[in-house]
Motif scaffolding. Structure first.
Motif, PDB file in Angstrom:
ATOM      1  N   ASN A  71     -12.703  22.444 -20.723  1.00  0.00           N
ATOM      2  CA  ASN A  71     -12.542  21.996 -22.104  1.00  0.00           C
ATOM      3  C   ASN A  71     -13.801  22.232 -22.935  1.00  0.00           C
ATOM      4  OD1 ASN A  71      -9.886  21.037 -21.730  1.00  0.00           O
ATOM      5  ND2 ASN A  71     -10.691  19.201 -20.765  1.00  0.00           N
ATOM      6  N   ALA A  72     -14.819  22.866 -22.368  1.00  0.00           N
ATOM      7  CA  ALA A  72     -16.071  23.136 -23.081  1.00  0.00           C
ATOM      8  C   ALA A  72     -16.070  24.572 -23.605  1.00  0.00           C
ATOM      9  CB  ALA A  72     -17.262  22.915 -22.161  1.00  0.00           C
ATOM     10  N   PHE A  73     -16.564  24.741 -24.842  1.00  0.00           N
ATOM     11  CA  PHE A  73     -16.565  26.045 -25.506  1.00  0.00           C
ATOM     12  C   PHE A  73     -17.935  26.313 -26.110  1.00  0.00           C
ATOM     13  CE2 PHE A  73     -12.290  24.335 -25.758  1.00  0.00           C
ATOM     14  CZ  PHE A  73     -11.484  25.404 -25.449  1.00  0.00           C
ATOM     15  N   ASP A  74     -18.377  27.561 -26.020  1.00  0.00           N
ATOM     16  CA  ASP A  74     -19.579  27.991 -26.719  1.00  0.00           C
ATOM     17  C   ASP A  74     -19.160  28.264 -28.165  1.00  0.00           C
ATOM     18  OD1 ASP A  74     -21.384  29.999 -27.960  1.00  0.00           O
ATOM     19  OD2 ASP A  74     -22.439  29.814 -26.041  1.00  0.00           O
ATOM     20  N   ALA A  75     -19.758  27.565 -29.120  1.00  0.00           N
ATOM     21  CA  ALA A  75     -19.334  27.640 -30.521  1.00  0.00           C
ATOM     22  C   ALA A  75     -19.486  29.044 -31.097  1.00  0.00           C
ATOM     23  CB  ALA A  75     -20.124  26.636 -31.352  1.00  0.00           C
ATOM     24  N   ARG A  76     -20.557  29.725 -30.775  1.00  0.00           N
ATOM     25  CA  ARG A  76     -20.767  31.072 -31.321  1.00  0.00           C
ATOM     26  C   ARG A  76     -19.731  32.064 -30.781  1.00  0.00           C
ATOM     27  NH1 ARG A  76     -25.413  28.537 -30.948  1.00  0.00           N
ATOM     28  NH2 ARG A  76     -26.829  28.508 -32.724  1.00  0.00           N
ATOM     29  N   GLU A  77     -19.388  31.933 -29.520  1.00  0.00           N
ATOM     30  CA  GLU A  77     -18.361  32.810 -28.938  1.00  0.00           C
ATOM     31  C   GLU A  77     -16.991  32.565 -29.572  1.00  0.00           C
ATOM     32  OE1 GLU A  77     -18.013  33.035 -24.690  1.00  0.00           O
ATOM     33  OE2 GLU A  77     -20.193  33.000 -24.427  1.00  0.00           O
ATOM     34  N   VAL A  78     -16.662  31.305 -29.832  1.00  0.00           N
ATOM     35  CA  VAL A  78     -15.376  30.984 -30.461  1.00  0.00           C
ATOM     36  C   VAL A  78     -15.313  31.616 -31.849  1.00  0.00           C
ATOM     37  CG1 VAL A  78     -13.966  29.111 -31.396  1.00  0.00           C
ATOM     38  CG2 VAL A  78     -14.995  28.878 -29.141  1.00  0.00           C
ATOM     39  N   ILE A  79     -16.371  31.484 -32.631  1.00  0.00           N
ATOM     40  CA  ILE A  79     -16.389  32.065 -33.978  1.00  0.00           C
ATOM     41  C   ILE A  79     -16.311  33.589 -33.900  1.00  0.00           C
ATOM     42  CG2 ILE A  79     -17.840  32.426 -36.018  1.00  0.00           C
ATOM     43  CD1 ILE A  79     -18.722  29.488 -35.697  1.00  0.00           C
ATOM     44  N   GLN A  80     -17.013  34.186 -32.957  1.00  0.00           N
ATOM     45  CA  GLN A  80     -16.994  35.641 -32.798  1.00  0.00           C
ATOM     46  C   GLN A  80     -15.599  36.132 -32.401  1.00  0.00           C
ATOM     47  OE1 GLN A  80     -19.739  37.007 -29.838  1.00  0.00           O
ATOM     48  NE2 GLN A  80     -19.097  39.144 -30.020  1.00  0.00           N
ATOM     49  N   ASN A  81     -14.922  35.408 -31.503  1.00  0.00           N
ATOM     50  CA  ASN A  81     -13.619  35.858 -31.002  1.00  0.00           C
ATOM     51  C   ASN A  81     -12.450  35.489 -31.909  1.00  0.00           C
ATOM     52  OD1 ASN A  81     -14.808  36.988 -28.706  1.00  0.00           O
ATOM     53  ND2 ASN A  81     -14.641  35.071 -27.564  1.00  0.00           N
ATOM     54  N   LEU A  82     -12.470  34.293 -32.487  1.00  0.00           N
ATOM     55  CA  LEU A  82     -11.330  33.838 -33.287  1.00  0.00           C
ATOM     56  C   LEU A  82     -11.486  34.081 -34.781  1.00  0.00           C
ATOM     57  CD1 LEU A  82     -10.385  30.442 -31.595  1.00  0.00           C
ATOM     58  CD2 LEU A  82      -9.494  32.732 -31.144  1.00  0.00           C
ATOM     59  N   GLY A  83     -12.723  34.148 -35.265  1.00  0.00           N
ATOM     60  CA  GLY A  83     -12.970  34.308 -36.695  1.00  0.00           C
ATOM     61  C   GLY A  83     -12.210  35.459 -37.327  1.00  0.00           C
ATOM     62  N   PRO A  84     -12.240  36.658 -36.765  1.00  0.00           N
ATOM     63  CA  PRO A  84     -11.513  37.776 -37.374  1.00  0.00           C
ATOM     64  C   PRO A  84      -9.988  37.661 -37.292  1.00  0.00           C
ATOM     65  CG  PRO A  84     -13.208  38.576 -35.843  1.00  0.00           C
ATOM     66  CD  PRO A  84     -13.104  37.101 -35.663  1.00  0.00           C
ATOM     67  N   ARG A  85      -9.473  36.817 -36.421  1.00  0.00           N
ATOM     68  CA  ARG A  85      -8.012  36.696 -36.222  1.00  0.00           C
ATOM     69  C   ARG A  85      -7.370  35.639 -37.106  1.00  0.00           C
ATOM     70  NH1 ARG A  85      -6.707  35.937 -30.212  1.00  0.00           N
ATOM     71  NH2 ARG A  85      -4.642  36.295 -31.035  1.00  0.00           N
ATOM     72  N   VAL A  86      -8.184  34.813 -37.783  1.00  0.00           N
ATOM     73  CA  VAL A  86      -7.653  33.718 -38.596  1.00  0.00           C
ATOM     74  C   VAL A  86      -7.668  34.139 -40.061  1.00  0.00           C
ATOM     75  CG1 VAL A  86      -8.044  31.329 -39.303  1.00  0.00           C
ATOM     76  CG2 VAL A  86      -8.418  31.990 -36.932  1.00  0.00           C
ATOM     77  N   PRO A  87      -6.513  34.110 -40.745  1.00  0.00           N
ATOM     78  CA  PRO A  87      -6.471  34.498 -42.167  1.00  0.00           C
ATOM     79  C   PRO A  87      -7.260  33.511 -43.020  1.00  0.00           C
ATOM     80  CG  PRO A  87      -4.321  33.685 -41.458  1.00  0.00           C
ATOM     81  CD  PRO A  87      -5.204  33.720 -40.241  1.00  0.00           C
ATOM     82  N   ARG A  88      -8.081  34.043 -43.920  1.00  0.00           N
ATOM     83  CA  ARG A  88      -8.947  33.223 -44.784  1.00  0.00           C
ATOM     84  C   ARG A  88      -8.331  33.012 -46.153  1.00  0.00           C
ATOM     85  NH1 ARG A  88     -13.595  31.507 -41.940  1.00  0.00           N
ATOM     86  NH2 ARG A  88     -13.708  32.876 -40.152  1.00  0.00           N
ATOM     87  N   GLN A  89      -8.849  31.999 -46.878  1.00  0.00           N
ATOM     88  CA  GLN A  89      -8.436  31.775 -48.260  1.00  0.00           C
ATOM     89  C   GLN A  89      -8.974  32.890 -49.128  1.00  0.00           C
ATOM     90  OE1 GLN A  89      -9.897  27.944 -49.437  1.00  0.00           O
ATOM     91  NE2 GLN A  89      -7.939  26.969 -49.050  1.00  0.00           N
ATOM     92  N   MET A  90      -8.240  33.181 -50.171  1.00  0.00           N
ATOM     93  CA  MET A  90      -8.687  34.235 -51.089  1.00  0.00           C
ATOM     94  C   MET A  90      -9.390  33.642 -52.265  1.00  0.00           C
ATOM     95  SD  MET A  90      -5.794  37.035 -51.103  1.00  0.00           S
ATOM     96  CE  MET A  90      -5.205  37.762 -49.627  1.00  0.00           C
TER      97      MET A  90
END
Length: 182
Positions: free
Chosen positions: A163-182
Motif C-alpha cells: 500500500n506504499a507508493f513513491d509519490a514521484r513515480e506515481v506522478i511520472q506514471n499516472l500524470g500523462p494518463r489523467v485528463p486535465r482541466q482546460m
C-alpha cells in the motif's frame, strides 16, 4: 404525415448531438469550483490526509482511481514528503436508472396499435392494445467516487508494503494518463 415522423427524428438527433457535446469525463482539477466533480483533500494530522476524487457519469472507475492516486502523490510532495501509504481506500459506485419513452414508438404504431375501449370497460385485454405499455428506453448511469486516508513519510518508501507508493513515480506514471482541466 411526413412532418409528424420527421419532427421526432430531428428532435432525437438534436438531443443526441447536444448530449454528446457535453458528455466528457471529469477533468483532473479541484472540486467545488462550479462543479462537485474532481479532487478534494483534507489534512487530518501532521502526516495524515484524507483524499477523494469524484467522477461524473462518463468517467470510468479506472480514471477515478487514477485521479485519486495522482492527487495523493501531489499532496505528499506539497507537504514536503517522498512517499505515501494508503490506510483506508474505497471506491463507491452510485447507480441510477433513467427511462425515457421511445420517440419512434407512438407515431409508428398509432394507426394500428391503439386502445379498444370496448374491451377496457370490461377489464379484458384487447388484441389491438399494446399489452406491455409504451416502449421505454432504460439506461443505467454509473458514477464512481474514490477516497483514501493516506500517511505520508520522508525517504525511501517502506519495503514490502503493497500500500506504499513513491509519490514521484506515481506522478511520472499516472500524470500523462489523467485528463486535465482546460
Amino acid at each position: 404525415m411526413k412532418t409528424r415522423v420527421l419532427k421526432p427524428v430531428l428532435l432525437a438527433v438534436t438531443a443526441a448531438l447536444a448530449l454528446s457535446a457535453c458528455a466528457t469525463a471529469t477533468p483532473y482539477g479541484p472540486a467545488g469550483q462550479g462543479s462537485r466533480y474532481g479532487y478534494s483533500d483534507l489534512r487530518v494530522d501532521q502526516n495524515r490526509f484524507r483524499v477523494a476524487f469524484a467522477g461524473n457519469s462518463v468517467t470510468s472507475r479506472e480514471q477515478v482511481e487514477m485521479g485519486l492516486l495522482l492527487r495523493a502523490a501531489e499532496v505528499t510532495l506539497e507537504s514536503g514528503n517522498d512517499w505515501f501509504a494508503t490506510v483506508n481506500r474505497a471506491t463507491d459506485r452510485d447507480v441510477r436508472y433513467a427511462a425515457s419513452p421511445d420517440p419512434f414508438y407512438y407515431d409508428r404504431y398509432r394507426p394500428y396499435w391503439g386502445p379498444s375501449w370496448r374491451y377496457y370497460r370490461r377489464g379484458l385485454w384487447s388484441p389491438w392494445a399494446d399489452p406491455f405499455g409504451s416502449s421505454m428506453d432504460v439506461r443505467e448511469i454509473d458514477r464512481f467516487e474514490a477516497n483514501a486516508e493516506i500517511v505520508v513519510g520522508d525517504g525511501p518508501k517502506p519495503a514490502g508494503d503493497p500500500n506504499a507508493f513513491d509519490a514521484r513515480e506515481v506522478i511520472q506514471n499516472l500524470g500523462p494518463r489523467v485528463p486535465r482541466q482546460m
